[in-house]
Structure formats: C-alpha cells, structure tokens
Design an enzyme around this catalytic site. Structure first.
Site, PDB file in Angstrom:
ATOM      1  N   ARG A  67      45.587   0.979   5.785  1.00  0.00           N
ATOM      2  CA  ARG A  67      44.828   0.417   6.888  1.00  0.00           C
ATOM      3  C   ARG A  67      45.474  -0.879   7.344  1.00  0.00           C
ATOM      4  O   ARG A  67      46.110  -1.581   6.571  1.00  0.00           O
ATOM      5  CB  ARG A  67      43.383   0.142   6.464  1.00  0.00           C
ATOM      6  CG  ARG A  67      42.496   1.390   6.501  1.00  0.00           C
ATOM      7  CD  ARG A  67      41.047   1.060   6.178  1.00  0.00           C
ATOM      8  NE  ARG A  67      40.887   0.649   4.817  1.00  0.00           N
ATOM      9  CZ  ARG A  67      40.722  -0.592   4.398  1.00  0.00           C
ATOM     10  NH1 ARG A  67      40.646  -1.584   5.282  1.00  0.00           N
ATOM     11  NH2 ARG A  67      40.595  -0.866   3.122  1.00  0.00           N
ATOM     12  N   TYR A 195      47.746   7.078   9.731  1.00  0.00           N
ATOM     13  CA  TYR A 195      47.202   6.909   8.385  1.00  0.00           C
ATOM     14  C   TYR A 195      45.674   7.110   8.370  1.00  0.00           C
ATOM     15  O   TYR A 195      44.964   6.610   9.255  1.00  0.00           O
ATOM     16  CB  TYR A 195      47.545   5.505   7.834  1.00  0.00           C
ATOM     17  CG  TYR A 195      46.795   5.237   6.559  1.00  0.00           C
ATOM     18  CD1 TYR A 195      47.184   5.859   5.364  1.00  0.00           C
ATOM     19  CD2 TYR A 195      45.657   4.438   6.539  1.00  0.00           C
ATOM     20  CE1 TYR A 195      46.457   5.679   4.199  1.00  0.00           C
ATOM     21  CE2 TYR A 195      44.932   4.245   5.379  1.00  0.00           C
ATOM     22  CZ  TYR A 195      45.339   4.865   4.207  1.00  0.00           C
ATOM     23  OH  TYR A 195      44.618   4.693   3.060  1.00  0.00           O
ATOM     24  N   GLY A 197      42.731   5.976   7.087  1.00  0.00           N
ATOM     25  CA  GLY A 197      41.709   4.986   7.444  1.00  0.00           C
ATOM     26  C   GLY A 197      41.808   4.528   8.892  1.00  0.00           C
ATOM     27  O   GLY A 197      40.826   4.049   9.471  1.00  0.00           O
ATOM     28  N   LYS A 204      36.184   5.549   8.400  1.00  0.00           N
ATOM     29  CA  LYS A 204      35.832   4.119   8.458  1.00  0.00           C
ATOM     30  C   LYS A 204      35.356   3.718   9.857  1.00  0.00           C
ATOM     31  O   LYS A 204      34.444   2.907   9.992  1.00  0.00           O
ATOM     32  CB  LYS A 204      37.019   3.268   8.048  1.00  0.00           C
ATOM     33  CG  LYS A 204      37.623   3.634   6.708  1.00  0.00           C
ATOM     34  CD  LYS A 204      36.650   3.477   5.566  1.00  0.00           C
ATOM     35  CE  LYS A 204      37.358   3.756   4.244  1.00  0.00           C
ATOM     36  NZ  LYS A 204      36.511   3.550   3.089  1.00  0.00           N
ATOM     37  N   HIS A 224      29.582   1.189   2.414  1.00  0.00           N
ATOM     38  CA  HIS A 224      30.825   1.618   1.761  1.00  0.00           C
ATOM     39  C   HIS A 224      30.519   1.874   0.282  1.00  0.00           C
ATOM     40  O   HIS A 224      30.872   1.078  -0.580  1.00  0.00           O
ATOM     41  CB  HIS A 224      31.858   0.501   1.934  1.00  0.00           C
ATOM     42  CG  HIS A 224      33.252   0.869   1.531  1.00  0.00           C
ATOM     43  ND1 HIS A 224      34.171  -0.062   1.110  1.00  0.00           N
ATOM     44  CD2 HIS A 224      33.894   2.063   1.498  1.00  0.00           C
ATOM     45  CE1 HIS A 224      35.316   0.541   0.838  1.00  0.00           C
ATOM     46  NE2 HIS A 224      35.178   1.818   1.052  1.00  0.00           N
ATOM     47  N   SER A 246      37.931  -0.960  -1.526  1.00  0.00           N
ATOM     48  CA  SER A 246      38.863   0.164  -1.529  1.00  0.00           C
ATOM     49  C   SER A 246      39.790   0.083  -2.739  1.00  0.00           C
ATOM     50  O   SER A 246      40.267  -0.992  -3.096  1.00  0.00           O
ATOM     51  CB  SER A 246      39.719   0.130  -0.263  1.00  0.00           C
ATOM     52  OG  SER A 246      38.882   0.149   0.866  1.00  0.00           O
ATOM     53  N   CYS A 248      39.239   0.478  -5.925  1.00  0.00           N
ATOM     54  CA  CYS A 248      38.710  -0.171  -7.129  1.00  0.00           C
ATOM     55  C   CYS A 248      37.980   0.832  -8.018  1.00  0.00           C
ATOM     56  O   CYS A 248      37.193   0.450  -8.880  1.00  0.00           O
ATOM     57  CB  CYS A 248      37.762  -1.315  -6.770  1.00  0.00           C
ATOM     58  SG  CYS A 248      38.600  -2.772  -6.144  1.00  0.00           S
ATOM     59  N   ASP A 273      32.653   7.629  -1.205  1.00  0.00           N
ATOM     60  CA  ASP A 273      33.126   6.512  -0.368  1.00  0.00           C
ATOM     61  C   ASP A 273      32.071   5.922   0.571  1.00  0.00           C
ATOM     62  O   ASP A 273      32.078   4.726   0.797  1.00  0.00           O
ATOM     63  CB  ASP A 273      34.332   6.973   0.462  1.00  0.00           C
ATOM     64  CG  ASP A 273      35.115   5.818   1.061  1.00  0.00           C
ATOM     65  OD1 ASP A 273      35.279   4.793   0.377  1.00  0.00           O
ATOM     66  OD2 ASP A 273      35.568   5.938   2.215  1.00  0.00           O
ATOM     67  N   ARG A 364      47.872   9.314  -1.125  1.00  0.00           N
ATOM     68  CA  ARG A 364      46.496   9.836  -1.099  1.00  0.00           C
ATOM     69  C   ARG A 364      46.441  11.343  -1.223  1.00  0.00           C
ATOM     70  O   ARG A 364      47.376  12.037  -0.846  1.00  0.00           O
ATOM     71  CB  ARG A 364      45.842   9.452   0.242  1.00  0.00           C
ATOM     72  CG  ARG A 364      45.712   7.949   0.479  1.00  0.00           C
ATOM     73  CD  ARG A 364      44.408   7.452  -0.039  1.00  0.00           C
ATOM     74  NE  ARG A 364      44.291   6.001  -0.060  1.00  0.00           N
ATOM     75  CZ  ARG A 364      43.123   5.375  -0.165  1.00  0.00           C
ATOM     76  NH1 ARG A 364      42.000   6.053  -0.238  1.00  0.00           N
ATOM     77  NH2 ARG A 364      43.085   4.060  -0.220  1.00  0.00           N
ATOM     78  N   GLY A 489      35.551   7.005 -18.234  1.00  0.00           N
ATOM     79  CA  GLY A 489      34.356   7.696 -18.734  1.00  0.00           C
ATOM     80  C   GLY A 489      33.385   6.772 -19.458  1.00  0.00           C
ATOM     81  O   GLY A 489      32.164   6.950 -19.392  1.00  0.00           O
TER      82      GLY A 489
HETATM   83  O1  SAT Z   1      42.315   4.197   3.711  1.00  0.00           O
HETATM   84  S1  SAT Z   1      40.875   4.395   3.851  1.00  0.00           S
HETATM   85  O2  SAT Z   1      40.335   3.338   4.670  1.00  0.00           O
HETATM   86  O3  SAT Z   1      40.563   5.680   4.416  1.00  0.00           O
HETATM   87  C1  SAT Z   1      40.199   4.301   2.278  1.00  0.00           C
HETATM   88  C2  SAT Z   1      39.831   2.915   1.967  1.00  0.00           C
HETATM   89  O4  SAT Z   1      40.627   1.996   2.194  1.00  0.00           O
HETATM   90  O5  SAT Z   1      38.699   2.691   1.475  1.00  0.00           O
HETATM   91 MN    MN Z   2      36.770   3.354   1.049  1.00  0.00          MN
END
Ligand code: SAT
Ligand code: MN
Length: 586
Positions: A67, A195, A197, A204, A224, A246, A248, A273, A364, A489
């Site tokens: 992004r 891309y 995002g 988004k 989010h 994002s 994490c 997400d 991804r 886990g």
């Molecule tokens: O790259 S995305 O925005 O689709 C995923 C993210 O950054 O949370």
């Molecule tokens: Mn995200």
C-alpha cells in the site's frame, strides 16, 4: 438493470476509452478464459497443478508491492473532515488532476466491469460495489476476495444502490499513482497500482475507508478486525473481534490451531481482516465478515505457524511475489522446506542469488475462505455473530503486558485510541518504527480520527450489552531481545483468560492500566514456560507507562480539538492512577 449502473459504466468508458467492455458474471468459464489470457501474456505463471491445482503466481512490478499511504487521499469537501491523519485533496482538484491520468488510459485495453457484494447474501449489512478495472489480475483476485458477478447483479436489480470504484493500473508509474476516496459521494478512484490494498477496491477502499464514513452516518461500525469463534469445553461459543495493524498476525490468530483441542478448546474463523458490526435487537454488537477470501502475508507461513492458511492456499489461489522452483512449487522465507534448487526469486531472476529475500517480504496469497478448514459454520450467517470481546493489539517490545482488560467501554476506547505498533512491510516506507495506530485504523479511517473516536463512544452508549474490551501484546521481549511469549497456537491461553473474564470466572488483578491476569488465572498446562517469564509478560511497570503519557498526549494534540473530552479524561485518570500507584509502592 438500473440506469445508474449503466450511467456509471458509460461515464467510465467515455473517460478511459477502452477498446472493449466486459461485464463480469463471475463464472468458472469466464475465470478460465482470463487465466488463459494471463498465462499467455505472462501476467501469471502456473504453479505445479498436481500439488497446487488452480493456483498461479503473479509477479508485480517491483515498485508496486505494498500500500502507498503517502499517495492515498481522502477527498472530502472540507479539509478538516479528513483530519490530520489522512492526506487530503480538494475533490475538484483531485478529479481534474487524476481525471487527466484516467483520460484515454484504457485505449487498447479491455475495461472489466465487476459487480461484487461485500457481506453474505441476505445480510442486513451487505453492500454492493461496482468496480471498473483494466487489470485481469484484479478481476481474478476480486473473484476470490468478494462475491462477484451474479449474486451482486441480483442484489443490484432489487436495490440499485452501489459503491462505484474506478481503477486503472495506468503505467504502474509510482509518480502517477493515486488512491482517492470521495466520502460524500461514496466514490473511489484508484490509478497506477495493481497491488491488492490499492487495487482491490472492495477491500480497504470500500470496506474500510468509505464504509467507515457510512457507518458513522448510519450508526454501525466498519473496523480493521478479524472475527473468531472460541469454543470452550462445554461446547459454548463466544466471538471475538480483534484489531491489529497490517501484518501483525490477524490471519494467524483468526486461524489458530488449538494446542488444547483435547480439552475442548477450539478456534474457528469468521474473518481475518475486516468486520462490519451493528447493534442487534438484543442490545449486543453483531459482526459480519464482508469478504469471501484472504489476502494474507506469505513469508513466515508454515505448518507450524499457520497450517490453515497453507491449506486455504493449496487450490484455486493466487500467489503474488513469491519465489518458485523449476517444477512450479512456491517458496518463501519461513517455508517448511529448505529453499528448492534452483529457485527463481520474486523478480523472476534464476537462480536466486541469496542477496535479497527470495520472496518479497510483503508477498501475498489470495485464497478463497471456503478452502479454509477452520471456517466456522456461521461464517456466512446473514445475521453475523454476536461479539463478546473486542481485542486491540500491536507489536510492542516493552511496557505492554500479554493481555489485560479495560475497566469499561470508554476506557477500552481510550486503549484503542492510544495504541501504537511497530510498522511492517504492508505499506511502503520505514519498517520497525513505533507509530500510533488507533484501533489499527490509522491508514483506513475515511474521516477525522477525533470524530471516529466520538463514534466509538457513541456506539458504547447505545449498546446496552457492549463487548468487553481487551488489549494484548504477543511481542514483548526480554533485555536480550528474545520474545518472551511463544505466540501462534499458544495465544489461545490469552483467549481462554478473556473468555473467563467475559463469563466472570477468571481472576484478575486491578492495576493502573486495567485488569491483568493473576499468575494462576492463566491456563498454562502443557506449556513449557517458567513462572518468572510469565511474571515478566504480565508485569505492569508504572515507570514505563509513565513514559508513554507524553507520547499519547502529543498524539491527541495532533488529532486536535475534535478529540472527545472523555478520552482526555481517561488520559488524566491514567496519569492519576499511575501516580497513586507509585506513591503507594515507591
Ligand atoms: O495490503 S492490504 O492493504 O490489502 C492488507 C493490509 O495492509 O492490511
Ligand atoms: Mn489488513
């Protein structure tokens, strides 16, 4: 079909001048034709079809891998309504400037018209979008991530309302790249990037930036957040929504494999997400996952860290910017296997030199949710699921304990507003720097952050039966930089404690920052971890927390006069509690 739909398509065609227009029905045949075409022009490469049936690799332009927050704009009528955390452009100026880029940009190309639905069919919260794009990769991705084609067209026939989005990859030139949102018009324009995002506008752009504005106006929430189901040994289920920035670990938590399944603790996935949440007739907060797929970070995904994600992406999935073996097996850093030899890296260089990572750090997978073994039977329930707990979290190396509970909704809102995290590869720019990311919505809130916080408080007042708000941190380190908590886990142990708090049976100690587990209230059987380490993980240092205060204050000041007074009061109360604590235990 309703006139508005035709107007929208005609308007875009007049502007972008495509050679052909294709209205997508979302069918298997249509998808196959597109895939063939992309294989021919090397937009896609087939993965090993025996091991990865229906899976393909896409290599993006090397400058188009994440992004672009500095090129993402909220074009509200008034600058102040975008707030200090968003880039703003005057809507007329934006249309003139970027309209010029769109002018004739689809000459020689096909314009695809994608009707898509966010949310399960029949849900009171589901909404239709119509995206125009010149990228077949975006079409194939949108088909996985949303309910695209027929269902959306049917919905449009019943009710002509939709969110329009215009997208072109342009020349993939980073100097001619803009992601624009017109919140009053509920319109999205995205130019110059392919891309996810930036280009999958349902995600988004619509489901967070535009939807957050709609949610504010209509009294619901677009967040989010992942949504997960936790089943306990009595067979009861509770639902959590959790906000992490994002990259994490939202996908990992949503698909967690329980090490305590033999005891009856189990996690199932609703979404990984985005959560759209509304107040149900029972006074609780109900959530749906507006998406139908996962757009997950690949590196670090293995049978150990997230087997469900691997299985989800084993068929009918797209991989973007991973490495590949000669026989079509994808590979990335953190894979279960050692690197295949020879390996072609994400830029297509063979053999991989080993100087840079083989897969891009933000590579991804785009996988259908229905592939995921951990999906809850309720993941497409039109009513959604009732949320009992909301979890905030980020990457913090110090200060923040493994898990704690807020005193109430207002205090929980403060915790979300004050949260900070180290930046990741999901957006272009520096990684690893600590930045404030309120409710993990910093890059995704379509309006003024102060008003957004006010909306949170307002929702709390309207909820007779609000979820309990928690904060977690899986990333605390010792003085030598080792992670204290095993994560993955084992995070279920924190979930079980939260469940216990919701059911009013788990113990906690009151501290200045909230309720923290007592040593014995955590379910740690079977986990090889020393009690000293647990104490360190749960430790609340008034000194360290005191050091946070100027930072939070500065951040609130940056947000300015629209910060609700309730949150300033929470900051004052936190300071007082910390000082009181220090005077009692000097
Ligand atoms: O790259 S995305 O925005 O689709 C995923 C993210 O950054 O949370
Ligand atoms: Mn995200």
């Amino acid at each position: 079909m309703h006139a508005d739909f035709n107007c929208w398509v005609e308007e875009c065609a007049a502007l972008t001048q495509p050679d052909r227009i294709h209205l997508c029905d979302g069918s298997e045949e249509e998808n196959q034709r597109l895939i063939e075409q992309m294989l021919d022009d090397k937009t896609l490469f087939a993965l090993n079809q025996r091991h990865y049936p229906g899976c393909y690799l896409h290599r993006s332009h090397p400058n188009d891998v994440a992004r672009v927050e500095h090129l993402t704009f909220i074009c509200s009528e008034k600058r102040d309504d975008a707030g200090p955390t968003n880039n703003w452009m005057d809507p007329r100026e934006a249309k003139a400037k970027v309209g010029e880029l769109f002018g004739g940009c689809m000459r020689g190309r096909t314009m695809y018209v994608l009707p898509y639905m966010m949310g399960p069919p029949g849900s009171p919260l589901s909404k239709v979008g119509v995206q125009i794009t010149d990228s077949p990769y975006v079409v194939a991705s949108t088909r996985i991530m949303t309910r695209m084609g027929r269902v959306a067209l049917e919905q449009l026939e019943r009710d002509s309302v939709f969110i329009p989005g215009l997208h072109s990859i342009g020349q993939l030139d980073p100097h001619r790249r803009y992601i624009l949102h017109f919140p009053e018009e509920r319109l999205i324009w995205s130019f110059g990037s392919g891309y996810g995002g930036n280009a999958l506008l349902g995600k988004k752009c619509f489901a967070l930036r535009i939807a957050s504005v709609m949610a504010r106006d209509e009294g619901w929430m677009a967040e989010h957040m992942l949504i997960l189901e936790l089943e306990d040994p009595y067979g009861e289920t509770v639902y959590f929504a959790a906000a992490f920035p994002s990259a994490c670990g939202k996908t990992n938590l949503a698909m967690l494999v329980s090490p305590l399944e033999h005891e009856g603790y189990r996690v199932r996935t609703i979404g990984d997400d985005i959560a759209w949440m509304y107040i149900g007739e029972d006074g609780r907060l109900w959530a749906i996952n507006p998406e139908a797929g996962f757009f997950g970070v690949v590196p670090g995904t293995s049978m150990k860290t997230n087997p469900n994600a691997l299985i989800s992406a084993k068929s009918n999935s797209l991989y973007t910017n991973v490495a590949i073996s000669d026989d079509g097996l994808p590979w990335w850093e953190g894979h279960d296997d050692p690197p295949y030899e020879p390996l072609t890296d994400w830029k297509g260089r063979r053999p991989w030199s080993g100087e840079e990572t083989a897969a891009h750090p933000n590579s991804r997978f785009t996988a259908p949710a229905k592939n995921c073994p951990s999906m809850s039977p309720r993941w497409q329930d039109p009513q959604g699921v009732p949320i009992s707990g909301i979890i905030f979290g980020g990457r913090r190396i110090r200060t923040v304990p493994l898990v704690f509970e807020s005193f109430n909704w207002q205090h929980g809102t403060f915790l979300g507003a004050a949260m900070a995290s180290r930046t990741t590869n999901a957006a272009m720019g520096m990684t690893g720097v600590l930045r404030h990311d309120p409710m993990s919505m910093l890059p995704f809130c379509g309006y003024h952050m102060g008003d957004y916080w006010r909306h949170w408080l307002e929702m709390g007042r309207r909820l007779p039966n609000p979820p309990v708000i928690f904060h977690v941190n899986w990333f605390r380190q010792d003085a030598d930089g080792n992670y204290l908590w095993p994560g993955f886990g084992e995070n279920i142990r924190a979930l079980i404690w939260m469940l216990g708090r919701i059911k009013r049976r788990a113990e906690a100690k009151e501290t200045p920052i909230g309720y923290v587990p007592t040593l014995h209230s955590l379910h740690l059987e079977g986990l090889d971890i020393k009690p000293e380490v647990i104490s360190q993980l749960l430790h609340v240092s008034p000194e360290e927390w005191h050091e946070e205060l100027p930072d939070i204050e500065e951040f609130f000041k940056k947000i300015g006069s629209r910060v609700p007074s309730e949150l300033w009061n929470e900051l004052t109360s936190l300071r007082e509690r910390l000082e009181h604590f220090r005077s009692m235990y000097p």
